[in-house]
Design a protein around this motif. Structure first.
Motif, mmCIF file in Angstrom:
data_model
loop_
_atom_site.group_PDB
_atom_site.id
_atom_site.type_symbol
_atom_site.label_atom_id
_atom_site.label_comp_id
_atom_site.label_asym_id
_atom_site.label_seq_id
_atom_site.Cartn_x
_atom_site.Cartn_y
_atom_site.Cartn_z
ATOM 1 N N ILE A 332 60.582 2.986 51.292
ATOM 2 C CA ILE A 332 59.425 2.632 50.465
ATOM 3 C C ILE A 332 59.587 3.373 49.141
ATOM 4 C CG2 ILE A 332 56.929 2.949 50.252
ATOM 5 C CD1 ILE A 332 56.820 2.825 53.308
ATOM 6 N N ALA A 333 59.341 2.669 48.024
ATOM 7 C CA ALA A 333 59.549 3.292 46.708
ATOM 8 C C ALA A 333 58.358 4.160 46.305
ATOM 9 C CB ALA A 333 59.779 2.219 45.651
ATOM 10 N N ALA A 334 57.165 3.807 46.777
ATOM 11 C CA ALA A 334 55.984 4.609 46.416
ATOM 12 C C ALA A 334 54.896 4.394 47.450
ATOM 13 C CB ALA A 334 55.467 4.196 45.037
ATOM 14 N N GLN A 335 54.115 5.434 47.649
ATOM 15 C CA GLN A 335 52.955 5.325 48.539
ATOM 16 C C GLN A 335 51.724 5.631 47.709
ATOM 17 O OE1 GLN A 335 53.193 7.189 52.394
ATOM 18 N NE2 GLN A 335 55.407 7.382 52.252
ATOM 19 N N ILE A 336 50.780 4.688 47.724
ATOM 20 C CA ILE A 336 49.558 4.874 46.952
ATOM 21 C C ILE A 336 48.418 5.124 47.922
ATOM 22 C CG2 ILE A 336 48.073 3.853 45.174
ATOM 23 C CD1 ILE A 336 50.584 2.643 44.176
ATOM 24 N N PRO A 337 47.770 6.263 47.801
ATOM 25 C CA PRO A 337 46.714 6.556 48.770
ATOM 26 C C PRO A 337 45.515 5.623 48.616
ATOM 27 C CG PRO A 337 46.820 8.258 47.063
ATOM 28 C CD PRO A 337 47.962 7.335 46.827
ATOM 29 N N SER A 338 44.733 5.582 49.652
ATOM 30 C CA SER A 338 43.508 4.788 49.608
ATOM 31 C C SER A 338 42.388 5.656 49.050
ATOM 32 C CB SER A 338 43.164 4.345 51.032
ATOM 33 O OG SER A 338 42.123 3.414 50.984
ATOM 34 N N SER A 339 41.593 5.087 48.184
ATOM 35 C CA SER A 339 40.478 5.864 47.656
ATOM 36 C C SER A 339 39.358 4.937 47.219
ATOM 37 C CB SER A 339 40.943 6.696 46.454
ATOM 38 O OG SER A 339 39.816 7.217 45.788
ATOM 39 N N ARG A 340 38.148 5.321 47.579
ATOM 40 C CA ARG A 340 37.027 4.485 47.160
ATOM 41 C C ARG A 340 36.841 4.536 45.643
ATOM 42 N NH1 ARG A 340 32.420 7.394 46.268
ATOM 43 N NH2 ARG A 340 31.073 5.589 46.510
ATOM 44 N N ASP A 341 37.488 5.505 44.984
ATOM 45 C CA ASP A 341 37.410 5.560 43.524
ATOM 46 C C ASP A 341 38.049 4.322 42.880
ATOM 47 O OD1 ASP A 341 36.229 8.035 43.770
ATOM 48 O OD2 ASP A 341 38.144 9.115 43.648
ATOM 49 N N VAL A 342 38.966 3.668 43.649
ATOM 50 C CA VAL A 342 39.631 2.485 43.086
ATOM 51 C C VAL A 342 38.632 1.331 42.922
ATOM 52 C CG1 VAL A 342 41.468 0.783 43.419
ATOM 53 C CG2 VAL A 342 41.908 3.193 43.893
ATOM 54 N N PRO A 343 37.951 0.896 44.021
ATOM 55 C CA PRO A 343 36.954 -0.169 43.800
ATOM 56 C C PRO A 343 35.838 0.253 42.853
ATOM 57 C CG PRO A 343 36.948 0.586 46.108
ATOM 58 C CD PRO A 343 38.140 1.196 45.444
ATOM 59 N N VAL A 344 35.467 1.539 42.891
ATOM 60 C CA VAL A 344 34.420 2.010 41.967
ATOM 61 C C VAL A 344 34.890 1.809 40.520
ATOM 62 C CG1 VAL A 344 33.235 4.081 41.109
ATOM 63 C CG2 VAL A 344 33.359 3.649 43.577
ATOM 64 N N SER A 345 36.159 2.146 40.254
ATOM 65 C CA SER A 345 36.669 2.016 38.879
ATOM 66 C C SER A 345 36.706 0.546 38.466
ATOM 67 C CB SER A 345 38.067 2.643 38.769
ATOM 68 O OG SER A 345 39.032 1.801 39.352
ATOM 69 N N ILE A 346 37.056 -0.323 39.422
ATOM 70 C CA ILE A 346 37.108 -1.757 39.084
ATOM 71 C C ILE A 346 35.706 -2.268 38.775
ATOM 72 C CG2 ILE A 346 37.565 -4.058 40.051
ATOM 73 C CD1 ILE A 346 40.000 -2.724 41.463
ATOM 74 N N ASN A 347 34.729 -1.823 39.570
ATOM 75 C CA ASN A 347 33.355 -2.271 39.325
ATOM 76 C C ASN A 347 32.832 -1.786 37.983
ATOM 77 O OD1 ASN A 347 33.313 -3.680 41.678
ATOM 78 N ND2 ASN A 347 32.360 -2.038 42.887
ATOM 79 N N LYS A 348 33.351 -0.658 37.536
ATOM 80 C CA LYS A 348 32.939 -0.154 36.223
ATOM 81 C C LYS A 348 33.741 -0.787 35.091
ATOM 82 C CE LYS A 348 31.513 4.540 37.450
ATOM 83 N NZ LYS A 348 32.104 5.890 37.548
ATOM 84 N N GLY A 349 34.780 -1.516 35.464
ATOM 85 C CA GLY A 349 35.627 -2.130 34.430
ATOM 86 C C GLY A 349 36.555 -1.130 33.760
ATOM 87 N N LEU A 350 36.736 0.025 34.400
ATOM 88 C CA LEU A 350 37.605 1.049 33.815
ATOM 89 C C LEU A 350 38.694 1.401 34.830
ATOM 90 C CD1 LEU A 350 37.722 2.747 31.184
ATOM 91 C CD2 LEU A 350 36.621 4.590 32.479
ATOM 92 N N PRO A 351 39.941 0.966 34.610
ATOM 93 C CA PRO A 351 40.992 1.232 35.597
ATOM 94 C C PRO A 351 41.120 2.725 35.895
ATOM 95 C CG PRO A 351 41.805 -0.144 33.806
ATOM 96 C CD PRO A 351 40.443 0.296 33.422
#
Ligand SMILES: Nc1ncnc2c1ncn2[C@@H]1O[C@H](COP(=O)(O)OP(=O)(O)O)[C@@H](O)[C@H]1O
Ligand SMILES: [Mg+2]
Length: 395
Positions: A332-351
């Motif tokens: 695997i080239a990269a592992q990206i952790p799971s975080s609720r900050d990801v959907p929160v950032s999308i909902n705010k429109g700020l990656p």
């Protein structure tokens, strides 16, 4: 202006005649040394005519040195006597033609022929010397299952490639029917891929630039159509044309895709220097990843030009990185952790990359961008790949 070399202080009737044969306007040089100096100061000069008063041996030495230093310069030798031996030696030394003194018509034709040869040689060397402008690298982000995080990864990868690197990046939303790059960045889709339709077949840099939506300095977006049904109007050929023009404008073109290996997606993959295959640690996603890998192998996409990225790698669902590597039959080239900050950032429109550059998710994507894309030399095997595919299809 052709150079006429003849060690005579005042032009005689016969040298005047020779000069007329060469073509009127001529620079005269009293010695071969002087002719060489004239050539040095005239890089565009392509003809030296050596008159009958210059010793043959000196003339041939001059011609063979010039053949190496300035192959596009033709040497024509004018001799009182022409015999087979002298002719052979002259041609061996690189003299283009030997013309008998007094044969003005012959000299005119020889000068014209030499001129043509020089032009062809100059054109050929210009073609080999021309260094094509470096082309941007296309990176396609794909997963055969929806919701794996393609759009999240593509947008944040675009930011990672553009931030603090001086690289010009474009993210293309190729999820033509359900593209959500615009909404996740709160961009107004005033211009989208659909505006490329009237330019199909003759798209140029200015036309492609007019389709883009600016997001940040160095980061532009080509957004997906908003009207339902518009997706079908975009042909795979237009996608290929768009990517070809965009790669001439940007250092990196990141392509977000739908969850189907459509002709549009294959067109993007064909043009790609790198393919990122995303998966999550769930059985259906892994099954689809395996199917995708087999298909890409069958289509002769080199394994070295793709990376498998495990998104939400720390989800407690029973499957770990080793399970994924077993399915992938590679690392695997990269592992990206799971975080609720990801959907929160999308909902705010700020990656997340902008909201929190030091966040473990942002850091994992930045590390991937650096290690897999920014620090590797551009791959050159696109055409090899295409011809391999053609061969497979034909077989
Ligand atoms: N690393 C992550 N951690 C938590 N949620 C994530 C992560 N990556 C993606 N998501 C969420 O998963 C959902 C699907 O992501 P998205 O990027 O739209 O997937 P796709 O484009 O593949 O359909 C979104 O709600 C997104 O916020
Ligand atoms: Mg998506």
């Amino acid at each position: 202006m052709p150079i006429f070399c003849e060690p005579i202080p005042q032009p005689t009737a016969s040298t005047e005649d020779l000069m007329l044969g060469i073509g009127g306007a001529v620079s005269t040089a009293g010695t071969l040394q002087a002719a060489a100096e004239m050539l040095d100061s005239e890089p565009a000069e392509t003809l030296v005519v050596i008159g009958p008063e210059v010793a043959t041996s000196d003339a041939l030495e001059f011609a063979s040195a010039l053949r190496l230093a300035r192959p596009a310069v033709g040497v024509i030798l004018v001799r009182e006597w022409v015999d087979v031996r002298m002719l052979t030696d002259a041609l061996r030394a690189g003299v283009r033609e030997v013309v008998p003194a007094g044969d003005r018509a012959g000299l005119i034709v020889a000068c014209e022929r030499s001129h043509e040869v020089s032009l062809r040689q100059l054109a050929a060397s210009a073609a080999t010397d021309a260094v094509p402008a470096p082309e941007g690298r296309i990176v396609t982000v794909f997963a055969a299952k929806g919701g794996c995080g393609k759009t999240t990864f593509a947008v944040n990868l675009g930011l990672a490639l553009a931030t603090g690197t001086g690289q010009r990046v474009c993210v293309v939303d190729l999820d033509l029917a359900f593209g959500d790059v615009a909404i996740s960045l709160q961009l107004d889709p005033a211009r989208t891929i659909i505006d490329a339709l009237p330019m199909a077949g003759h798209l140029d840099t200015t036309g492609a630039a007019s389709l883009l939506t600016s997001y940040r300095p160095g980061l532009e977006m080509l957004l997906a159509p908003v009207v339902p049904g518009d997706a079908e109007k975009i042909s795979p050929a237009l996608v290929g044309e768009l990517l070809a023009v965009l790669r001439g404008i940007f250092d990196y073109v990141v392509v977000d895709t739908p969850a189907q290996l459509s002709d549009h997606v294959l067109t993007a993959m064909d043009a790609s220097a790198h393919i990122v295959l995303l998966t999550t640690p769930e059985v259906p996603a892994l099954k689809n990843l395996r199917v995708t890998l087999d298909l890409l192998d069958m289509l002769s996409y080199p394994a070295g030009l793709r990376s498998v990225v495990l998104n939400r790698s720390d989800s407690k669902v029973g499957l770990g990185a080793e399970d994924v590597e077993r399915v992938v039959r590679g690392l695997i080239a990269a592992q990206i952790p799971s975080s609720r900050d990801v959907p929160v950032s999308i909902n705010k429109g700020l990656p997340i990359m902008l909201a929190s550059p030091r966040h473990p998710v942002s850091q994992a994507i930045t590390r991937f961008a650096r290690q897999r894309l920014l620090e590797v030399p551009a791959a050159k095997s696109r055409s090899q790949r295409r011809s391999a595919r053609r061969q497979r299809k034909a077989a």
